[in-house]
Design a protein around this motif. Structure first.
Motif, mmCIF file in Angstrom:
data_model
loop_
_atom_site.group_PDB
_atom_site.id
_atom_site.type_symbol
_atom_site.label_atom_id
_atom_site.label_comp_id
_atom_site.label_asym_id
_atom_site.label_seq_id
_atom_site.Cartn_x
_atom_site.Cartn_y
_atom_site.Cartn_z
ATOM 1 N N HIS A 190 0.799 -1.234 0.000
ATOM 2 C CA HIS A 190 0.000 0.000 0.000
ATOM 3 C C HIS A 190 0.827 1.277 0.000
ATOM 4 O O HIS A 190 0.313 2.358 -0.313
ATOM 5 C CB HIS A 190 -0.947 0.002 1.205
ATOM 6 C CG HIS A 190 -0.262 0.259 2.521
ATOM 7 N ND1 HIS A 190 0.372 -0.728 3.237
ATOM 8 C CD2 HIS A 190 -0.122 1.395 3.258
ATOM 9 C CE1 HIS A 190 0.864 -0.227 4.356
ATOM 10 N NE2 HIS A 190 0.585 1.059 4.393
ATOM 11 N N SER A 191 2.122 1.187 0.356
ATOM 12 C CA SER A 191 2.919 2.425 0.400
ATOM 13 C C SER A 191 4.395 2.104 0.240
ATOM 14 O O SER A 191 4.832 0.973 0.465
ATOM 15 C CB SER A 191 2.700 3.159 1.727
ATOM 16 O OG SER A 191 3.227 2.405 2.809
ATOM 17 N N ASP A 192 5.158 3.135 -0.138
ATOM 18 C CA ASP A 192 6.610 2.993 -0.206
ATOM 19 C C ASP A 192 7.189 2.730 1.172
ATOM 20 O O ASP A 192 8.182 2.011 1.310
ATOM 21 C CB ASP A 192 7.232 4.262 -0.794
ATOM 22 C CG ASP A 192 6.867 4.458 -2.262
ATOM 23 O OD1 ASP A 192 6.519 3.434 -2.907
ATOM 24 O OD2 ASP A 192 6.935 5.597 -2.746
ATOM 25 N N LEU A 234 -1.654 -12.072 -8.797
ATOM 26 C CA LEU A 234 -2.114 -12.545 -7.496
ATOM 27 C C LEU A 234 -2.878 -11.455 -6.755
ATOM 28 O O LEU A 234 -3.893 -11.730 -6.088
ATOM 29 C CB LEU A 234 -0.917 -13.014 -6.651
ATOM 30 C CG LEU A 234 -1.258 -13.589 -5.279
ATOM 31 C CD1 LEU A 234 -2.160 -14.812 -5.409
ATOM 32 C CD2 LEU A 234 0.021 -13.947 -4.511
ATOM 33 N N TYR A 235 -2.418 -10.232 -6.883
ATOM 34 C CA TYR A 235 -3.106 -9.099 -6.247
ATOM 35 C C TYR A 235 -4.524 -8.966 -6.790
ATOM 36 O O TYR A 235 -5.484 -8.796 -6.029
ATOM 37 C CB TYR A 235 -2.298 -7.834 -6.501
ATOM 38 C CG TYR A 235 -2.888 -6.569 -5.927
ATOM 39 C CD1 TYR A 235 -2.965 -6.382 -4.561
ATOM 40 C CD2 TYR A 235 -3.356 -5.551 -6.767
ATOM 41 C CE1 TYR A 235 -3.494 -5.206 -4.026
ATOM 42 C CE2 TYR A 235 -3.877 -4.385 -6.250
ATOM 43 C CZ TYR A 235 -3.953 -4.215 -4.878
ATOM 44 O OH TYR A 235 -4.484 -3.068 -4.355
ATOM 45 N N THR A 236 -4.667 -9.088 -8.098
ATOM 46 C CA THR A 236 -5.992 -8.982 -8.721
ATOM 47 C C THR A 236 -6.898 -10.109 -8.248
ATOM 48 O O THR A 236 -8.076 -9.889 -7.920
ATOM 49 C CB THR A 236 -5.859 -9.031 -10.251
ATOM 50 O OG1 THR A 236 -4.963 -8.005 -10.684
ATOM 51 C CG2 THR A 236 -7.211 -8.851 -10.923
ATOM 52 N N LEU A 237 -6.369 -11.324 -8.221
ATOM 53 C CA LEU A 237 -7.162 -12.463 -7.751
ATOM 54 C C LEU A 237 -7.589 -12.277 -6.300
ATOM 55 O O LEU A 237 -8.726 -12.603 -5.918
ATOM 56 C CB LEU A 237 -6.345 -13.746 -7.874
ATOM 57 C CG LEU A 237 -6.378 -14.496 -9.205
ATOM 58 C CD1 LEU A 237 -5.512 -15.744 -9.113
ATOM 59 C CD2 LEU A 237 -7.785 -14.880 -9.606
ATOM 60 N N THR A 238 -6.685 -11.754 -5.475
ATOM 61 C CA THR A 238 -6.997 -11.595 -4.053
ATOM 62 C C THR A 238 -8.074 -10.539 -3.852
ATOM 63 O O THR A 238 -8.986 -10.722 -3.022
ATOM 64 C CB THR A 238 -5.720 -11.225 -3.277
ATOM 65 O OG1 THR A 238 -4.695 -12.182 -3.558
ATOM 66 C CG2 THR A 238 -5.983 -11.214 -1.781
ATOM 67 N N LEU A 239 -8.000 -9.433 -4.587
ATOM 68 C CA LEU A 239 -9.051 -8.412 -4.478
ATOM 69 C C LEU A 239 -10.402 -8.969 -4.920
ATOM 70 O O LEU A 239 -11.444 -8.698 -4.304
ATOM 71 C CB LEU A 239 -8.686 -7.189 -5.323
ATOM 72 C CG LEU A 239 -7.501 -6.345 -4.820
ATOM 73 C CD1 LEU A 239 -7.247 -5.176 -5.771
ATOM 74 C CD2 LEU A 239 -7.763 -5.829 -3.410
ATOM 75 N N ASP A 240 -10.372 -9.762 -5.978
ATOM 76 C CA ASP A 240 -11.621 -10.378 -6.419
ATOM 77 C C ASP A 240 -12.144 -11.346 -5.359
ATOM 78 O O ASP A 240 -13.354 -11.439 -5.122
ATOM 79 C CB ASP A 240 -11.384 -11.111 -7.740
ATOM 80 C CG ASP A 240 -12.629 -11.843 -8.211
ATOM 81 O OD1 ASP A 240 -13.636 -11.178 -8.511
ATOM 82 O OD2 ASP A 240 -12.592 -13.089 -8.255
ATOM 83 N N TYR A 401 -8.443 0.662 -0.033
ATOM 84 C CA TYR A 401 -8.514 -0.456 -0.969
ATOM 85 C C TYR A 401 -9.089 0.040 -2.282
ATOM 86 O O TYR A 401 -9.891 0.990 -2.290
ATOM 87 C CB TYR A 401 -9.408 -1.573 -0.415
ATOM 88 C CG TYR A 401 -8.806 -2.340 0.735
ATOM 89 C CD1 TYR A 401 -8.229 -3.582 0.529
ATOM 90 C CD2 TYR A 401 -8.806 -1.807 2.015
ATOM 91 C CE1 TYR A 401 -7.689 -4.308 1.591
ATOM 92 C CE2 TYR A 401 -8.256 -2.510 3.078
ATOM 93 C CZ TYR A 401 -7.701 -3.757 2.857
ATOM 94 O OH TYR A 401 -7.158 -4.457 3.902
ATOM 95 N N PRO A 402 -8.703 -0.564 -3.391
ATOM 96 C CA PRO A 402 -9.387 -0.250 -4.652
ATOM 97 C C PRO A 402 -10.874 -0.599 -4.517
ATOM 98 O O PRO A 402 -11.318 -1.146 -3.510
ATOM 99 C CB PRO A 402 -8.682 -1.163 -5.665
ATOM 100 C CG PRO A 402 -7.397 -1.536 -5.039
ATOM 101 C CD PRO A 402 -7.635 -1.549 -3.566
#
Length: 1432
Positions: A190-192, A234-240, A401-402
């Motif tokens: 989520h952040s640097d 993996l990030y996309t799958l997890t958000l879904d 979150y998106p």
């Protein structure tokens, strides 16, 4: 399980199984594959009849395959039919290209999933087209994140990806999977600041991040797009997934959603449970607060979704596992607490700095209070919503979150803060709370029942055994959980079977049993006779002793003997069985129809036998054969120890005004001895899990699966031996040269040319340097190149073996086997320190290799001790028989456990037998001392004890010898003086040969007298070893002394090691080497426990070498439960896992068991396998089998009396036609003079074995013309055995059954030496793709038995390859039966005419029916281990 989904008997119902689809419970038969089935017709039309793979037609894929499957709801039977019809191998994959349709890709994924579920090779088909596979895999990944696809389709794609991550040993798959979990996924943190915190924890991470960035910046647009997709997949799958778990859809959509969520959790668990995939994934999941989001989701909150909650708990276990994700180092309890305290300290600092007015109490609270969930939530509850979010931000937690359905309200942020700071028990603390003693509650827990109902349609919340483990603690935790589940499953099945056979019913409130079982007895309520006070610091009694009365008056003799065979420590079960009355509802608080109440089991308690007594309270002696069967005792008393923990809970029940459980107990249940050792084994695993026991430091990284696979081999170790005395390994100089191909052999400087053994080999190579911990790829390539370019030079020296004495018994026993070069390589590696993995195909002499390794270690390292372990007593027996034949002193051999009675030797090698053997041999040596004293005229009773013998040696023998030896060594001493002054001439006067022949030189005379003294010296050395047994009084002390001090080679089974691990370790047992036979048949924890039978020293196990001998291409460990065998992969051995990891192994490559033609039937499994010269030249292998046209033949057996296979009880499969045929062949062979002991009959199933025995008993038993074969058994039970002639019944006529498993097929085809006659149904195996390499050879010959007349056993000159012979074709079993009948009548008539006598009965008949087989005929229908989980 979905409502209406029918579980398949082999545990395989697809994700797509249609609701209420009954076809899912049926596996394809030959009729399905050859009849008018839609898919069979398509296959014959499109690809089966084509020699070349046809071009794929999108219309066929879409309309004829996909649409048809979709219409059927993707019935698993249809998918199996397509897979069996080779749709992937011959149509879909050969025709795949980048332009293939999505339906084409989906069908490929579906069929791959079917193959994985059926334990068939899935990835090998893609090897030859790596570029196409990469394209195919990318399309799978793209479709998995395509939200326009249905959840059913995406669920199947997730299953495909799960299979891929379980197959990282395959380079093709690993190449595609690795980038998806690389450090690039940290772009999604989520952040640097979050990334910087990670980089600051490990310096290497920043370097790797920069390297990934440079790789991206230097790429063109297409590669950059691929890299962006990889890091976001993996990030996309997890958000879904987060959206899915907050979905509240109902009906079929809700079920599909739940199934998808469960599969995705399985994927995350798999990623988190292996270090290479976990390193960066764990940070991403924690950054997303995934566990907190799941806990608050509606799907999690639904009480019916117990599986999803269990999966969440398993994911939490791995996510919070105490390990450094980058180094793989397991955190100690102190480090774990310090890390947690640092997190709490940070929370207090932030709270004090930013919320001083509201969180002062939190800032000043102690860590113990803050670690409690309720206390922490109470302290944080004073904050308002914006303040909670601010606190999360200050702690560097994600708050945005998106676009998502995730509800980010007050409860969410409060849960995030609580989860991050609460104290969670470690895996060891959780294990400590788990009981190893079952009750009715633990046996029928919902989780256990779900495991039993596993059918492949949904995942399970149990750990998996795959390639790698996080830490040694993780390995032990997984092993404990799975073996506990497997043990409880077996116990529950046995209890259910007993109750089913007893047929309980209620009569006026009293329970009556209408049936009977030999494994259970009705009893009055047990009497509690002693309750010990709790130990200090404990709350439960120290012991609870009970007395149970057994009414044995009505039991038949055999059953009574079984009950009287109960020994101290055996486990029995006390059950309260009262029939369930549906009108009253479930009385045990359960609502599940599969619960204990459904079978009438109200309560179950476990107890250990203390003593079995007769009616008068006297101990019952061990039952013996020949005991008076007419004497019938009325009762027996059984003194038991009841589980104290369960008893204390029962007392609490009584104090809460609930009924006394022990008042309702009315049944005692026992289990078979081989299966009832669960308690001691689970106790050993539990202790190891709690103890932080390590693997040897040089082995641990390879064992866990992370280090260089070759890192534990002797070539990579700094303590590699430069010089080894190979003793009698080599037979002569030519053998030495032949055994070292590619090496330069140089005789020592003081020797000219060749010379005889023994040989000492010194390796002349450069110093071995310590390998880098994590060398770069470039450096690894350079190291490999250096090793390949180095030519090893060997310097050979010799020495004269010492003269050990003038008697034949003094001569050393020498090896006579001419080992092959590969066997020599294995022997050399096993003698060196480190890990050696030896793959031994059938007949390649792996036992001989193991024996020679033991011999070399014994002689090269006299101060080291070796532990021998095998899966079975039979394997240990074979090993011991070969060890006895070598130059190894019997006093250094020790066998623990049972099985030594089967050794073909008069010497007992059991622990207590060895004590007796020591004392017996001591008497013989003392007699020799007496004779020696008399020969030199020494007065006194010097041979009365070991102590007096030692005094005699010190006072008389040593001074006499020293004086004599000092005089004869003088150069001026003549030969005559050497002989005349020899003080022991009288003692050695009984030597078989003249002691000092006149033609001996002085040097030879001195050698002779030294040999004589060595003989005397050995007497006193042996007596010194025996002396402690004179001093020690208790038998147990003597036996333990033998184990810990005297024995140098200690043998036991893996089961015995697991049962007695703590007891052996507590004795201070020490050993340096472990050699495991049959290691591919032993589960991983059974492989590990023998490494840990001694206590660690300075945090390390002091092992020098580990040698694993086995064959992963033959049978694996037997696991009864399908879920643990297939889903958890518990049947994987350490041997197989090391081979999968790429650990260097030595595959023996020359077989000496079978004819070359028979070896061809399984050679395709071992491409390098050749035959020893003896097999090619020996007459027994060159001559044909008398009376048979062929040395091997597949005989097609049609239906017999209109019937093929039958199944009278589940899995108990029989085939009367094949049974009659097998017995008829046996009778035919006996009439030709074949010895019965040279013939074995094997069957695929226990049911067929029992049927063949029935037919043999009817036709052959008692008939001296025939007798009985050496053995009738199943394929699995015969692994490791062999015989000259094998008759094999495949049994199945509808489908191949488990013979589709190539491991079992390999065992079946490799048991015979000279003749193999296979009975089966040609159509069944002709259509099975996996077995075609073997059956294609079989089908080249006629499938009707062909016999040759006019030949008798051992009286035929016909050669095996002689084609100029006319055979008689046997048309069927009736024809053969008539043929045998006529031969029998002719034989009898001939005997009568010639006045001959009938042949004597066979000496060794078929093995006695064990208790399991008795139950086949008596009251139980038994399923043997080799048939458990058969696919129907």
């Amino acid at each position: 399980m979905e409502d209406g989904a029918t579980p398949h008997r082999n545990g395989t119902v697809p994700v797509f199984a249609a609701k209420g689809d009954s076809s899912a419970s049926q596996r394809p038969t030959i009729a399905d594959l050859q009849g008018d089935n839609h898919y069979a017709e398509i296959a014959r039309k499109i690809w089966l009849t084509k020699k070349k793979a046809p071009k794929v037609q999108p219309k066929v894929v879409k309309e004829d395959l996909w649409d048809h499957l979709e219409k059927e709801g993707f019935a698993y039977t249809s998918l199996l039919i397509l897979e069996t019809l080779q749709v992937l191998e011959r149509y879909l994959w050969p025709g795949y290209s980048d332009s293939s349709s999505n339906y084409h890709v989906l069908l490929l994924a579906v069929i791959v999933n079917v193959k994985r579920r059926e334990n068939l090779a899935a990835w090998t088909h893609f090897v030859e087209k790596p570029a196409e596979f990469s394209s195919f895999f990318r399309r799978i990944l793209s479709m998995s994140v395509d939200l326009t696809l249905s959840l059913k389709v995406r669920t199947h794609l997730i299953s495909f990806i799960i299979s891929a991550y379980q197959s990282l040993d395959n380079g093709l798959v690993r190449k595609e999977c690795a980038p998806l979990v690389s450090i690039s996924i940290w772009h999604n943190l989520h952040s640097d600041a979050a990334r910087e915190a990670k980089f600051n924890s490990h310096v290497m991470l920043r370097k790797m991040w920069r390297s990934a960035g440079k790789r991206y910046d230097g790429a063109d647009e297409p590669p950059q797009a691929r890299l962006r997709f990889e890091r976001s997949w993996l990030y996309t799958l997890t958000l879904d997934f987060l959206n899915r778990i907050y979905s509240v859809a109902g009906g079929d959509a809700g079920k599909d959603n739940l199934l998808y969520c469960e599969r995705f959790l399985e994927l995350l668990i798999d990623l988190q449970s292996q270090l290479p995939t976990r390193r960066y994934v764990n940070s991403l999941l924690q950054d997303l607060h995934l566990l907190s989001a799941i806990r608050l989701s509606p799907v999690y909150g639904d009480e019916e979704n117990g599986l999803l909650r269990d999966l969440h708990n398993l994911l939490r276990h791995y996510t919070c596992f105490p390990i450094d994700d980058q180094t793989g180092q397991q955190l100690s309890l102190m480090e774990y607490r310090e890390e947690h305290h640092a997190t709490l300290a940070k929370l207090q600092r932030v709270a004090l700095k930013n919320f001083d007015d509201k969180l002062k109490i939190l800032a000043l609270s102690n860590y113990a209070s803050l670690s409690q969930r309720e206390d922490l939530q109470g302290l944080l509850g004073v904050l308002k919503d914006p303040e909670l979010i601010k606190l999360c931000g200050l702690l560097n937690f994600r708050t945005d979150y998106p676009t998502s359905d995730l509800v980010r309200d007050r409860s969410f942020f409060l849960e995030v803060l609580t989860f991050a700071h609460e104290r969670r028990p470690t895996f060891q603390e959780s294990v400590r709370e788990l009981t190893i003693i079952p009750t009715e509650r633990t046996l029928f827990e919902t989780t256990f029942l779900r495991n039993e109902e596993y059918n492949g349609s949904r995942p399970l919340a149990i750990p998996k055994i795959n390639l790698q483990y996080l830490t040694m603690g993780d390995f032990l935790w997984r092993s404990f959980i799975l073996h506990r589940c497997e043990s409880f499953y077996a116990i529950r099945k046995d209890i259910e079977e007993v109750i089913k056979r007893l047929k309980p019913r209620s009569v006026n409130g009293i329970t009556r049993f209408d049936g009977a079982s030999r494994m259970a007895l009705e009893i009055p309520k047990p009497a509690i006779i002693d309750v010990g006070n709790p130990k200090v610091g404990e709350l439960v009694p120290s012991q609870v002793r009970a007395e149970v009365t057994l009414d044995v008056h009505r039991l038949n003799y055999n059953v009574r003997r079984e009950w009287e065979s109960l020994r101290t420590g055996d486990v029995v079960f006390l059950a309260a069985v009262h029939p369930f009355d549906e009108s009253l509802g479930f009385s045990n608080g359960h609502s599940n129809p599969g619960s204990a109440d459904r079978i009438g089991l109200r309560h179950l308690r476990t107890a250990e036998v203390v003593q079995l007594q007769d009616e008068n309270g006297r101990p019952v002696r061990e039952p013996r054969g020949g005991e008076d069967e007419g004497r019938r005792p009325r009762s027996r008393r059984l003194i038991l120890h009841i589980d104290p923990t369960a008893y204390e809970e029962d007392r609490q029940r009584i104090s809460n005004k609930k009924p006394d459980i022990y008042e309702s107990i009315n049944l005692i249940v026992r289990r078979k001895g081989r299966e009832n050792n669960f308690k001691s084994i689970l106790e050993s695993i539990k202790r190891l899990t709690l103890s932080d026991v390590p693997a040897p430091s040089w082995l641990q990284g390879v064992f866990l699966g992370y280090d260089d696979p070759a890192g534990a081999t002797y070539k990579r170790l700094s303590n590699r031996l430069k010089s080894i005395d190979f003793k009698d390994t080599f037979l002569d100089w030519q053998h030495l040269i032949e055994s070292l191909p590619g090496k330069t052999v140089e005789p020592s400087e003081d020797m000219n040319g060749s010379f005889p053994p023994p040989y000492v080999l010194e390796t002349m190579t450069s110093e071995v340097t310590e390998p880098e911990a994590r060398p770069s790829k470039k450096r690894r390539r350079e190291q490999d190149g250096e090793q390949q370019s180095a030519v090893e030079s060997v310097r050979v020296t010799t020495y004269k073996p010492p003269n050990m004495g003038p008697y034949p018994m003094d001569a050393p026993k020498l090896n006579a086997i001419r080992f092959t070069p590969t066997q020599i390589e294995a022997i050399n590696s096993g003698t060196q320190p480190g890990l050696t993995v030896i793959v031994g195909p059938p007949g390649t002499g792996k036992t001989d290799v193991a024996t020679q390794i033991i011999n070399n270690i014994y002689h090269n390292f006299p101060n080291q001790r070796t532990l021998l372990v095998a899966h079975s007593n039979q394997a240990l027996n074979q090993l011991f028989q070969k060890i006895i034949a070598l130059d190894i002193d019997e006093r250094h051999l020790l066998r623990l456990g049972h099985g030594e009675e089967e050794l073909e030797t008069d010497v007992s090698y059991s622990k207590y037998g060895r004590v007796d053997s020591f004392l017996e041999r001591g008497q013989g040596y003392l007699a020799e001392v007496h004779r020696l004293a008399a020969s030199i005229g020494a007065p006194g009773a010097h041979g009365s004890s070991c102590e007096t013998a030692d005094y005699f040696n010190q006072v008389y023998i040593k001074p006499v010898w020293t004086k004599y030896w000092d005089s004869v060594r003088n150069e001026d001493t003549s030969k005559e003086q050497v002989v005349e002054n020899f003080p022991f001439f009288t003692y050695f006067s009984n030597a078989p040969k003249e002691l000092f022949p006149p033609d001996l030189s002085k040097e030879e005379l001195l050698d002779t007298v030294q040999g004589c003294y060595r003989h005397i010296e050995k007497i006193f050395t042996e007596l010194a070893d025996i002396r402690p047994f004179e001093v020690l009084r208790r038998e147990k002390d003597k036996a333990n002394y033998l184990l810990t001090k005297e024995a140098r080679i200690i043998a036991m089974t893996a089961t015995h090691a697991a049962m007695r691990r703590q007891e052996i370790a507590d004795l201070g047992f020490h050993y340096d080497n472990v050699i495991m036979e049959e290691s591919a048949q032993i589960t991983e924890i059974e492989n590990f426990i023998p490494l840990a039978l001694q206590k660690s020293q300075d945090g390390n196990l002091p092992l020098q070498r580990v040698v694993l001998v086995g064959d992963h291409l033959q049978n694996s460990p037997i696991i009864q439960n399908l879920a643990f065998r297939q889903y958890a992969n518990l049947e994987q051995s350490l041997f197989l896992r090391l081979v999968r990891l790429g650990v260097p192994s030595i595959t023996l490559d020359q077989q000496g068991r079978a004819r070359p033609s028979i070896a061809e039937l399984y050679k395709w499994r071992y491409p390098q396998l050749t035959c020893l010269p003896s097999v090619l030249s020996s007459p027994q292998f060159q001559h044909a089998n008398a009376g048979f046209r062929y040395e091997y033949q597949f005989i097609d057996v049609p239906d017999y009396k209109g019937k093929g296979e039958s199944e009278p009880t589940p899995h108990f499969i029989q085939n009367l036609g094949e049974a009659e045929y097998a017995v008829a062949i046996f009778m035919y062979m006996r009439l030709l003079g074949y010895p019965a002991s040279k013939i074995s009959i094997l069957a695929s199933y226990a049911g067929q074995k029992a049927l063949i025995r029935d037919v043999l008993g009817h036709r052959c038993k008692g008939n001296r013309l025939f007798g009985l074969p050496r053995i009738v058994t199943t394929i699995d039970r015969y692994q490791g055995e062999q015989n000259n002639y094998v008759i094999l019944s495949l049994t199945r006529t509808l489908r191949p059954g488990y013979l589709r498993d190539l491991r079992r097929l390999t065992v079946a085809l490799s048991r015979s030496r000279l003749g193999l006659y296979i009975l089966g149904r040609k159509d069944v195996f002709e259509s099975c793709f996996e077995v075609q390499d073997a059956f294609a050879l079989l089908f080249e010959r006629p499938t009707k038995l062909e016999v040759v007349t006019g030949e008798m056993y051992n009286n035929t000159s016909r050669m095996v390859d002689d084609d100029n012979v006319t055979g008689t074709t046997i048309k069927g079993v009736e024809h053969l039966g008539q043929y045998v009948f006529e031969m029998t009548q002719a034989k009898i008539q001939m005997l009568k005419t010639q006045g001959g006598m009938m042949p004597p009965p066979a000496i060794k008949e078929v093995e006695e029916v064990d208790s399991a087989d008795e139950e086949v005929y008596d009251e139980d229908a038994v399923i043997e281990n080799d048939e458990v989980g058969e696919e129907e």
